[in-house]
Design an enzyme around this catalytic site. Structure first.
Site, PDB file in Angstrom:
ATOM      1  N   HIS A 151       0.862  -1.184   0.000  1.00 45.35           N
ATOM      2  CA  HIS A 151       0.000   0.000   0.000  1.00 45.35           C
ATOM      3  C   HIS A 151       0.898   1.234   0.000  1.00 45.35           C
ATOM      4  O   HIS A 151       2.143   1.122  -0.044  1.00 45.35           O
ATOM      5  CB  HIS A 151      -0.963  -0.026   1.197  1.00 45.35           C
TER       6      HIS A 151
ATOM      7  N   HIS B  41       4.056   1.328   2.169  1.00 47.39           N
ATOM      8  CA  HIS B  41       5.248   0.634   1.660  1.00 47.39           C
ATOM      9  C   HIS B  41       5.927   1.461   0.568  1.00 47.39           C
ATOM     10  O   HIS B  41       7.151   1.552   0.509  1.00 47.39           O
ATOM     11  CB  HIS B  41       4.849  -0.713   1.034  1.00 47.39           C
TER      12      HIS B  41
ATOM     13  N   GLY C 228       8.984   0.645   8.815  1.00 49.36           N
ATOM     14  CA  GLY C 228       8.006   1.673   9.146  1.00 49.36           C
ATOM     15  C   GLY C 228       7.793   1.793  10.651  1.00 49.36           C
ATOM     16  O   GLY C 228       7.873   0.802  11.387  1.00 49.36           O
ATOM     17  N   LYS C 229       7.507   3.017  11.077  1.00 52.17           N
ATOM     18  CA  LYS C 229       7.214   3.246  12.504  1.00 52.17           C
ATOM     19  C   LYS C 229       5.861   2.681  12.913  1.00 52.17           C
ATOM     20  O   LYS C 229       5.551   2.620  14.090  1.00 52.17           O
ATOM     21  CB  LYS C 229       7.219   4.748  12.803  1.00 52.17           C
ATOM     22  N   LYS C 230       5.035   2.348  11.951  1.00 51.29           N
ATOM     23  CA  LYS C 230       3.741   1.736  12.283  1.00 51.29           C
ATOM     24  C   LYS C 230       3.953   0.518  13.194  1.00 51.29           C
ATOM     25  O   LYS C 230       3.197   0.286  14.119  1.00 51.29           O
ATOM     26  CB  LYS C 230       3.038   1.352  10.978  1.00 51.29           C
ATOM     27  N   ASP C 231       4.997  -0.264  12.909  1.00 49.52           N
ATOM     28  CA  ASP C 231       5.363  -1.394  13.766  1.00 49.52           C
ATOM     29  C   ASP C 231       6.496  -0.936  14.684  1.00 49.52           C
ATOM     30  O   ASP C 231       7.663  -1.289  14.494  1.00 49.52           O
ATOM     31  CB  ASP C 231       5.790  -2.586  12.906  1.00 49.52           C
TER      32      ASP C 231
ATOM     33  N   LEU D   9      -2.321   3.094   7.466  1.00 49.05           N
ATOM     34  CA  LEU D   9      -2.418   2.098   6.399  1.00 49.05           C
ATOM     35  C   LEU D   9      -1.799   0.789   6.861  1.00 49.05           C
ATOM     36  O   LEU D   9      -0.760   0.775   7.523  1.00 49.05           O
ATOM     37  CB  LEU D   9      -1.712   2.595   5.131  1.00 49.05           C
TER      38      LEU D   9
ATOM     39  N   ARG E 168      -3.710  -5.335   6.697  1.00 50.60           N
ATOM     40  CA  ARG E 168      -4.857  -5.979   7.363  1.00 50.60           C
ATOM     41  C   ARG E 168      -6.128  -5.139   7.267  1.00 50.60           C
ATOM     42  O   ARG E 168      -7.207  -5.656   7.538  1.00 50.60           O
ATOM     43  CB  ARG E 168      -4.515  -6.292   8.821  1.00 50.60           C
TER      44      ARG E 168
HETATM   45  O1  PAF Z   1       6.862  -5.569   8.861  1.00 52.47           O
HETATM   46  C1  PAF Z   1       6.768  -6.586   8.132  1.00 52.47           C
HETATM   47  O2  PAF Z   1       6.142  -6.577   7.067  1.00 52.47           O
HETATM   48  C2  PAF Z   1       7.433  -7.882   8.565  1.00 52.47           C
HETATM   49  O3  PAF Z   1       7.364  -8.045   9.937  1.00 52.47           O
HETATM   50  C3  PAF Z   1       8.872  -8.022   8.057  1.00 52.47           C
HETATM   51  C4  PAF Z   1       9.782  -6.959   8.659  1.00 52.47           C
HETATM   52  C5  PAF Z   1       8.901  -7.943   6.548  1.00 52.47           C
HETATM   53  C6  PAF Z   1       9.443  -9.389   8.474  1.00 52.47           C
HETATM   54  O4  PAF Z   1       8.686 -10.443   7.947  1.00 52.47           O
END
Ligand code: PAF
Length: 275
Positions: free
Chosen positions: A30, A33, A144-147, A181, A184
């Protein structure tokens, strides 16, 4: 864009590619990315992306099987974003035999928040990211900072293992109403999609309150949890933490972040805001 499905092919291409920036993904791309891909381009001669839905980071009752796989559309987006190489291995390439060696992240950082609700998740993430970094050998890797917690765990892995790569963070990209975004989001029904923005609104409200001097974090967190629950969410956590290590705030000048995770119907959403 060249697509590589084997480690050998990816490595040969990387050797010829000069300074490389790498963006690992699980696909179903999306605008978030794509913003990372464009940011990556400013750090290197060539951008390398990967798409691999990593079984190791999904729990037994999570959405590994139904995780959206949209390789054709993803390739078109990556081409348009100027990505030079895509590493898109299948499971037999990444895990030709059972993966018995794992990266075990520091439990102080990997068992709270997401880790408390997704046992083994960060072990799976760290293991696949180490493997991807070993395959691609980029100069820079972007996440990304989202995670937010994932970013912290990976930064610490790279630092403690002295991996020769710089980690760069990308800002969260949001829909017009504020929903972060996420791949999921496509699981949400129309009604759930309209409701989904409540999570970021709750986080915004906490951020505004803290910025205005309210440091009763417990009360702020409880109020947001209860608002979500009233609107049929199942919140896992809403937590104000230190940006540095995601531990509870200790000093008045700690840089803070508010993080949240909650299930809406069968979709689990996460979000966070730096304060
Ligand atoms: O953030 C993600 O999409 C995943 O956790 C990653 C970093 C590609 C590892 O599978």
């Amino acid at each position: 864009m060249q697509i590589h499905t084997t480690i050998d092919s990816m490595r040969r291409a990387r050797q010829a590619a000069g300074r490389c920036a790498f963006v690992p993904t699980m696909g179903n791309l999306h605008a978030g990315h794509i913003a990372l891909m464009r940011q990556a381009a400013s750090h290197a001669d060539a951008v390398i992306a990967s798409i691999f839905v990593n079984r190791l980071q999904f729990g037994p009752s999570e959405d590994f099987d139904k995780y959206p796989r949209t390789l054709q559309a993803d390739c078109e987006m990556l081409e348009a974003a100027g990505v030079a190489h895509l590493f898109a291995p299948d499971e037999a390439v990444m895990y030709p035999s059972r993966q018995n060696y794992h990266v075990e992240p520091d439990p102080a950082q990997a068992t709270a928040l997401e880790g408390a609700h997704r046992a083994g998740h960060f072990r799976g993430v760290a293991t696949v990211v180490l493997k991807l970094l070993n395959i691609v050998q980029p100069d820079v890797a972007l996440f990304g900072k989202k995670d937010y917690q994932q970013l912290m765990v990976l930064r610490n892995m790279v630092s403690q293992m002295a991996l020769p790569v710089d980690i760069v963070a990308g800002e969260t990209v949001r829909a017009e109403d504020g929903l972060a975004l996420s791949s999921r989001n496509r699981y949400l029904s129309d009604a759930e999609r309209a409701e989904a923005v409540r999570l970021s609104r709750c986080l915004n409200r906490i951020r505004d309150a803290v910025r205005a001097g309210n440091h009763d974090f417990d009360a702020l967190e409880r109020a947001a949890m209860s608002e979500l629950a009233t609107h049929d969410w199942h919140p896992d956590y809403i937590a104000v933490r230190r940006q540095l290590d995601l531990q509870a705030p200790a000093a008045p000048d700690d840089a803070l972040v508010v993080l949240g995770a909650a299930r809406l119907g069968s979709t689990r959403l996460i979000d966070n805001l730096e304060i």
